[in-house]
Design a protein around this motif. Structure first.
Motif, PDB file in Angstrom:
ATOM      1  N   THR A  18     -40.333  12.327  36.598  1.00 26.43           N
ATOM      2  CA  THR A  18     -39.022  12.034  36.033  1.00 26.43           C
ATOM      3  C   THR A  18     -38.101  13.245  36.105  1.00 26.43           C
ATOM      4  OG1 THR A  18     -39.655  12.721  33.797  1.00 26.43           O
ATOM      5  CG2 THR A  18     -39.997  10.410  34.376  1.00 26.43           C
ATOM      6  N   LYS A  19     -36.823  12.964  36.079  1.00 24.02           N
ATOM      7  CA  LYS A  19     -35.855  14.031  35.865  1.00 24.02           C
ATOM      8  C   LYS A  19     -36.126  14.655  34.491  1.00 24.02           C
ATOM      9  CE  LYS A  19     -32.265  12.085  38.843  1.00 24.02           C
ATOM     10  NZ  LYS A  19     -30.886  11.540  38.925  1.00 24.02           N
ATOM     11  N   PRO A  20     -35.768  15.922  34.297  1.00 21.40           N
ATOM     12  CA  PRO A  20     -36.127  16.604  33.059  1.00 21.40           C
ATOM     13  C   PRO A  20     -35.379  16.063  31.847  1.00 21.40           C
ATOM     14  CG  PRO A  20     -34.732  18.007  34.420  1.00 21.40           C
ATOM     15  CD  PRO A  20     -35.085  16.820  35.250  1.00 21.40           C
ATOM     16  N   ILE A  21     -36.072  16.076  30.712  1.00 18.39           N
ATOM     17  CA  ILE A  21     -35.559  15.564  29.448  1.00 18.39           C
ATOM     18  C   ILE A  21     -35.384  16.739  28.490  1.00 18.39           C
ATOM     19  CG2 ILE A  21     -36.084  14.072  27.474  1.00 18.39           C
ATOM     20  CD1 ILE A  21     -38.132  12.716  29.659  1.00 18.39           C
ATOM     21  N   ALA A  22     -34.167  16.917  27.994  1.00 19.52           N
ATOM     22  CA  ALA A  22     -33.918  17.973  27.017  1.00 19.52           C
ATOM     23  C   ALA A  22     -34.283  17.481  25.619  1.00 19.52           C
ATOM     24  CB  ALA A  22     -32.452  18.396  27.045  1.00 19.52           C
ATOM     25  N   VAL A  23     -34.770  18.398  24.792  1.00 19.36           N
ATOM     26  CA  VAL A  23     -35.060  18.101  23.391  1.00 19.36           C
ATOM     27  C   VAL A  23     -34.089  18.895  22.527  1.00 19.36           C
ATOM     28  CG1 VAL A  23     -36.779  18.128  21.545  1.00 19.36           C
ATOM     29  CG2 VAL A  23     -37.489  17.679  23.906  1.00 19.36           C
ATOM     30  N   GLU A  24     -33.420  18.205  21.639  1.00 16.66           N
ATOM     31  CA  GLU A  24     -32.416  18.817  20.777  1.00 16.66           C
ATOM     32  C   GLU A  24     -32.978  20.050  20.063  1.00 16.66           C
ATOM     33  OE1 GLU A  24     -29.613  17.408  17.012  1.00 16.66           O
ATOM     34  OE2 GLU A  24     -31.573  16.468  17.385  1.00 16.66           O
ATOM     35  N   GLY A  25     -32.293  21.177  20.202  1.00 18.23           N
ATOM     36  CA  GLY A  25     -32.654  22.379  19.461  1.00 18.23           C
ATOM     37  C   GLY A  25     -33.747  23.223  20.080  1.00 18.23           C
ATOM     38  N   ALA A  26     -34.341  22.796  21.181  1.00 20.17           N
ATOM     39  CA  ALA A  26     -35.431  23.571  21.791  1.00 20.17           C
ATOM     40  C   ALA A  26     -34.862  24.779  22.521  1.00 20.17           C
ATOM     41  CB  ALA A  26     -36.236  22.703  22.753  1.00 20.17           C
ATOM     42  N   GLU A  27     -35.286  25.971  22.096  1.00 18.09           N
ATOM     43  CA  GLU A  27     -34.808  27.219  22.682  1.00 18.09           C
ATOM     44  C   GLU A  27     -35.967  27.949  23.359  1.00 18.09           C
ATOM     45  OE1 GLU A  27     -31.723  28.059  22.757  1.00 18.09           O
ATOM     46  OE2 GLU A  27     -30.821  26.699  21.269  1.00 18.09           O
ATOM     47  N   LYS A  39     -39.352  27.251  28.408  1.00 20.36           N
ATOM     48  CA  LYS A  39     -38.956  28.379  29.243  1.00 20.36           C
ATOM     49  C   LYS A  39     -37.528  28.254  29.769  1.00 20.36           C
ATOM     50  CE  LYS A  39     -43.607  29.856  30.602  1.00 20.36           C
ATOM     51  NZ  LYS A  39     -44.423  30.438  31.689  1.00 20.36           N
ATOM     52  N   VAL A  40     -36.883  27.094  29.485  1.00 19.71           N
ATOM     53  CA  VAL A  40     -35.452  26.929  29.742  1.00 19.71           C
ATOM     54  C   VAL A  40     -34.882  26.209  28.525  1.00 19.71           C
ATOM     55  CG1 VAL A  40     -35.752  26.800  32.247  1.00 19.71           C
ATOM     56  CG2 VAL A  40     -35.682  24.683  30.915  1.00 19.71           C
ATOM     57  N   GLU A  41     -33.603  26.406  28.266  1.00 19.75           N
ATOM     58  CA  GLU A  41     -32.986  25.760  27.112  1.00 19.75           C
ATOM     59  C   GLU A  41     -33.174  24.250  27.186  1.00 19.75           C
ATOM     60  OE1 GLU A  41     -28.597  25.246  24.954  1.00 19.75           O
ATOM     61  OE2 GLU A  41     -28.813  26.506  26.744  1.00 19.75           O
ATOM     62  N   GLY A  42     -33.643  23.662  26.091  1.00 20.15           N
ATOM     63  CA  GLY A  42     -33.885  22.226  26.045  1.00 20.15           C
ATOM     64  C   GLY A  42     -35.292  21.825  26.416  1.00 20.15           C
ATOM     65  N   GLY A  43     -36.028  22.731  27.036  1.00 18.10           N
ATOM     66  CA  GLY A  43     -37.418  22.451  27.385  1.00 18.10           C
ATOM     67  C   GLY A  43     -37.579  21.752  28.713  1.00 18.10           C
ATOM     68  N   GLY A  44     -36.869  20.632  28.888  1.00 19.33           N
ATOM     69  CA  GLY A  44     -36.952  19.916  30.162  1.00 19.33           C
ATOM     70  C   GLY A  44     -38.287  19.239  30.392  1.00 19.33           C
ATOM     71  N   ILE A  45     -38.695  18.359  29.477  1.00 13.89           N
ATOM     72  CA  ILE A  45     -39.947  17.611  29.654  1.00 13.89           C
ATOM     73  C   ILE A  45     -39.826  16.713  30.885  1.00 13.89           C
ATOM     74  CG2 ILE A  45     -41.466  15.853  28.655  1.00 13.89           C
ATOM     75  CD1 ILE A  45     -40.497  16.800  25.888  1.00 13.89           C
ATOM     76  N   TYR A  46     -40.880  16.673  31.657  1.00 12.91           N
ATOM     77  CA  TYR A  46     -40.942  15.718  32.763  1.00 12.91           C
ATOM     78  C   TYR A  46     -42.318  15.064  32.774  1.00 12.91           C
ATOM     79  CZ  TYR A  46     -43.582  19.226  35.412  1.00 12.91           C
ATOM     80  OH  TYR A  46     -44.531  20.123  35.829  1.00 12.91           O
TER      81      TYR A  46
END
Length: 434
Positions: free
Chosen positions: A59-68, A270-277
């Protein structure tokens, strides 16, 4: 990155085999929210589709609110549902001249030389994937030894089929694989392999590639310390100079068969938002994935997310289902604690009863390298010497092999006060009802 925060996020868009901060984002989910994904099958489909720059379709990456950066994200896997009715898999052989340095990454047509050529399907069998420019067989891979497997309606049993059944499935390959609408891969069922027909297998679906976005772009199948070795010294766009560059990985490609419904996976941000895939769902796999590939399937996954602030991980931590833990790492019951306390009174020792199991994922060029990586990660995280890590993992745990040549799970029981200091004790208590 999308700024609209969704409490529930549905994702059905995929990359062409790459993970990294420059990929288009799928959206942003709230901390504590729920993600549902629909993913195409993993390895073999992208492997035989020369447009792909990596061996999976995630999947395209998914940001999570507040993940730094410096936080972790807990991925609490609620459901993994297979939708394919069949798949083809097996050990692989590479096709000469169909790639440059890496058959998973830098594809080219062996006849006209077009890089990452668009392809069309003509017929079935291992010559079916044709270069749209010149008509040559453009796939980088064939089967050294291959099987086609069908599944029962409840996904409890798989059965390998003969050539007639495999050919029938090849004629309706995309439908049988249940490829999602936005998938761009060719189904490996097209190849119709039919070795060892009539062989039964137990099914237990899990996710082979799930994690967070690395800070540098990496082919999705190479986001690990073992497959990532192919990037070192490579001359294509994703080549790396040395092992130090590979440390940017996040080890999403684990192929650990305990990453299934009910498990919790903690991943580094390791990037702002995390980017779960998410991708590379498998219907089953024995420890080690000894053929290097297994039963890739399409399917649906549902998971909840939680940001764990200032939990600075180098790689993933797994909290598997309790039934998946080795006996030596299982939580102690009341009888165990009572017995230990009696021994403590006899020998004048305070008993450390408040402990919980964790699995530290390690990866590297070999199993030994992966185990050393897990020792290093555990020591840094838990502020333990390597001697203590080795000893605790011997007395209360051990090493399991996720994938050969180099992904392991380092099991140990950890004092809960250390996990409290890290801000993750509540996750361990929830997972194991401690």
């Amino acid at each position: 990155m999308s700024q609209q925060v969704e409490r529930e996020l549905e994702v059905d868009q995929y990359t062409l085999g790459l993970v990294g901060p420059d990929q288009e984002w799928a959206g942003t989910v709230a901390d504590g929210g729920t993600v549902r994904t629909h993913t195409p099958a993993g390895c073999w489909g992208p492997m035989i589709t020369p447009e792909f720059r990596g061996g999976h379709e995630v999947t395209k990456p998914i940001a999570v609110e507040g993940a730094e950066v410096g936080d972790a994200i807990a991925i609490k896997i609620k459901d993994v549902q297979v939708t394919s009715i069949a798949t083809s898999t097996g050990s692989m052989k590479e096709r000469d001249r169909a790639f440059g340095d890496d058959p998973f990454v830098d594809h080219k047509c062996p006849e006209c030389g077009t890089e990452w050529p668009e392809t069309v399907v003509e017929g079935t069998g291992e010559d079916a994937v044709k270069c749209a420019e010149c008509g040559a067989n453009a796939s980088s891979f064939g089967f050294e030894y291959g099987i086609t497997t069908v599944f029962d309606d409840d996904y409890e049993v798989g059965l390998t089929v003969d050539s007639a059944a495999a050919e029938d499935l090849a004629e309706r390959a995309d439908d049988a694989m249940a490829l999602p609408e936005n998938s761009r891969q060719h189904s490996p069922l097209l190849y119709a392999p039919s070795e060892m027909p009539g062989t039964m297998g137990h099914l237990r679906p899990f996710l082979g590639n799930i994690g967070t976005t690395p800070p540098t772009e990496i082919p999705d199948s190479h986001n690990a310390g073992d497959f990532g070795q192919f990037l070192i010294g490579a001359e294509h766009d994703w080549g790396m100079a040395d092992e130090e560059e590979l440390e940017a990985r996040t080890d999403g490609h684990m192929d650990v068969n305990e990453v299934r419904a009910g498990a919790t996976l903690l991943c580094p941000v390791k990037v702002e938002g995390g980017g779960i895939y998410v991708g590379d769902m498998h219907a089953n796999q024995g420890d080690g994935e000894l053929a290097l590939h297994t039963t890739d399937v399409s399917g649906h996954t549902e998971f909840d997310v939680e940001v764990v602030t200032d939990l600075d991980l180098d790689g993933p931590l797994l909290l598997p289902n309790e039934e998946d833990l080795p006996d030596i790492s299982a939580p102690f019951d009341d009888d165990d604690i009572e017995t230990a306390q009696a021994l403590g009174e006899e020998y004048g020792v305070d008993v450390e009863t408040d402990v919980g199991p964790i699995q530290v994922i390690g990866s590297g060029a070999t199993i030994n390298d992966a185990t050393q990586n897990a020792f290093d990660r555990a020591g840094d995280l838990l502020d333990m010497s390597e001697g203590e890590v080795r000893t605790r993992s011997t007395f209360t745990g051990g090493v399991e092999v996720g994938r050969l040549p180099g992904v392991v799970q380092l099991n140990m029981l950890v004092p809960m006060d250390r996990l409290e200091e890290l801000g993750m004790a509540h996750l361990v208590r929830e997972q194991y009802d401690l």
